[in-house]
Scaffold this motif. Structure first.
Motif, mmCIF file in Angstrom:
data_model
loop_
_atom_site.group_PDB
_atom_site.id
_atom_site.type_symbol
_atom_site.label_atom_id
_atom_site.label_comp_id
_atom_site.label_asym_id
_atom_site.label_seq_id
_atom_site.Cartn_x
_atom_site.Cartn_y
_atom_site.Cartn_z
ATOM 1 N N GLU A 47 0.799 -1.317 0.093
ATOM 2 C CA GLU A 47 -0.047 -0.168 0.126
ATOM 3 C C GLU A 47 0.644 1.335 -0.082
ATOM 4 N N CYS A 66 1.750 4.937 0.817
ATOM 5 C CA CYS A 66 1.655 5.881 1.853
ATOM 6 C C CYS A 66 2.610 7.121 1.578
ATOM 7 N N ASP A 80 0.157 7.346 5.960
ATOM 8 C CA ASP A 80 -0.879 7.711 4.899
ATOM 9 C C ASP A 80 -1.019 9.065 4.517
#
Length: 413
Positions: A46, A48, A101
């Motif tokens: 993911e 960030c 994030d």
């Protein structure tokens, strides 16, 4: 199976395992790429945008209040706890793999893949990693305690916004400074103790320092010594105050050095008067009479050779008195407390001094009997003296010590 294929299968296996992880504070693995020929396997996690926690903490341009810092610490703690609930130990937790994030939520990444890391070539360790690995339980990365230890270091980084290695150097430097200051404090305490013990008996001073209540204590038998300087009034009138102080200081410093050799306690000096006791506060049977008598002879001996600084041609003469008997001792006052003696023994000893003669030591009969019992002293009966407040008293001159028994004269044929 080649090493490359085996590594690829390990990556795919762990990718499948970690794909089940779903927590807002744990970064998810998005894609796992299988190894092909010379291409190493890879994973995509993911994204960030704020970067790693380490980058943010070390960036002075990013203002972070304690609310943000507490939030980072909480996010990491909850994310680690979630991994542990799923029997996943991170093993490499650090501020570099905790990322932020776009909403400033701190997420844990780089977890899992331990088998792959064990099979991969060893990557160089930073000084930070080397320091962490010095802790025994951290060497086994599968142990949850490793995460706890790593988390404590991250907390230190969050609190200080600095790298832990320089902080450790600072900590060691601080330890050296503390040790030096402790040593200085110990030296100062020793100076204070010496000063305190010069004002009060050691046992009494220790009790006062510990806050123990001080009660007067009675002693069945002790020996008290008094001395003063013959002609001190005339000497003072022909001297300046500074000369008198310098003279008394030199004399009584000499006396103080001498009494250190005996089991006696210096009670006080008042003007030219010098007062000493033995048997108080430490009882010593009847030896107090011998201790004071031997001390008195030494003090008298040094006076015969003592030179008055501003009147070197004037002969110093003191007179002394000794008496033995019961006394009561205790601390008087709270500001500049004094250890004082009370009782008729003190008064009688003072009378022995005031009725004595220059360069003489007068003893009462009670001291005489104790010295006779102890043995080794030369005493001469002075006779019966009229003593103020005491009436008639038989007193004795303390002349010295017996050196040895003289041999008997040979008999004739």
């Amino acid at each position: 199976m080649t090493q490359n294929n085996w590594t690829s299968k390990v990556v795919l296996f762990h990718a499948g395992l970690t794909s089940l992880i779903a927590h807002i504070r744990v970064g998810r693995m998005q894609v796992a790429l299988e190894a092909k020929s010379t291409v190493q396997p890879a994973v995509v996690t993911e994204y960030c945008p704020k970067g790693s926690l380490s980058d943010v903490l070390l960036n002075d341009d990013v203002p972070l209040n304690w609310g943000f810092r507490f939030s980072f610490a909480t996010d990491i703690a909850r994310g680690t706890a979630y991994l542990h609930q799923h029997r996943i130990c991170h093993g490499r937790l650090k501020s570099l793999n905790c990322v932020l994030d776009d909403r400033w939520v701190c997420k844990i990444t780089d977890y899992g893949l331990r088998s792959y890391r064990r099979s991969a070539a060893a990557e160089p360790l930073s000084s930070y990693q080397q320091r962490v690995l010095e802790v025994p339980w951290v060497r086994s990365s599968a142990h949850n305690a490793a995460c706890l230890h790593s988390y404590s270091i991250i907390l230190l980084e969050i609190a200080t916004r600095s790298d832990p290695v320089p902080m450790e150097k600072y900590s060691k430097h601080l330890e050296v400074l503390v040790a030096e200051r402790t040593q200085d404090l110990t030296h100062e305490k020793q100076k204070t103790d010496r000063l305190l013990y010069s004002m009060l008996p050691r046992q009494v001073a220790d009790d006062l320092r510990q806050g123990k209540p001080m009660k007067a204590q009675s002693y069945v038998s002790a020996t008290v010594f008094f001395s003063d300087i013959v002609g001190f009034t005339q000497l003072s009138s022909s001297s300046t105050p500074y000369q008198v102080v310098d003279f008394l200081n030199k004399l009584y410093t000499t006396f103080d050095d001498i009494i250190d050799n005996y089991d006696v306690y210096k009670v006080e000096t008042i003007g030219d008067a010098y007062m000493v006791v033995s048997g108080v506060p430490q009882e010593n049977g009847i030896l107090h009479a011998a201790e004071v008598s031997s001390m008195a002879l030494d003090l008298l001996a040094v006076c015969r050779s003592f030179s008055i600084p501003h009147q070197p041609h004037t002969r110093l003469q003191i007179r002394a008195g000794i008496h033995s008997g019961p006394v009561v001792a205790g601390v008087v006052g709270t500001k500049m407390p004094r250890y004082c003696l009370f009782g008729d023994t003190v008064n009688t000893s003072s009378r022995m001094e005031s009725t004595s003669l220059a360069l003489k030591i007068q003893c009462s009969s009670s001291t005489f009997y104790l010295l006779e019992e102890i043995g080794g002293y030369l005493l001469e009966c002075r006779g019966t003296m009229q003593v103020k407040g005491k009436g008639d008293m038989v007193t004795y001159w303390l002349e010295g010590k017996k050196t040895s028994v003289e041999p008997a004269a040979p008999r004739g044929p």
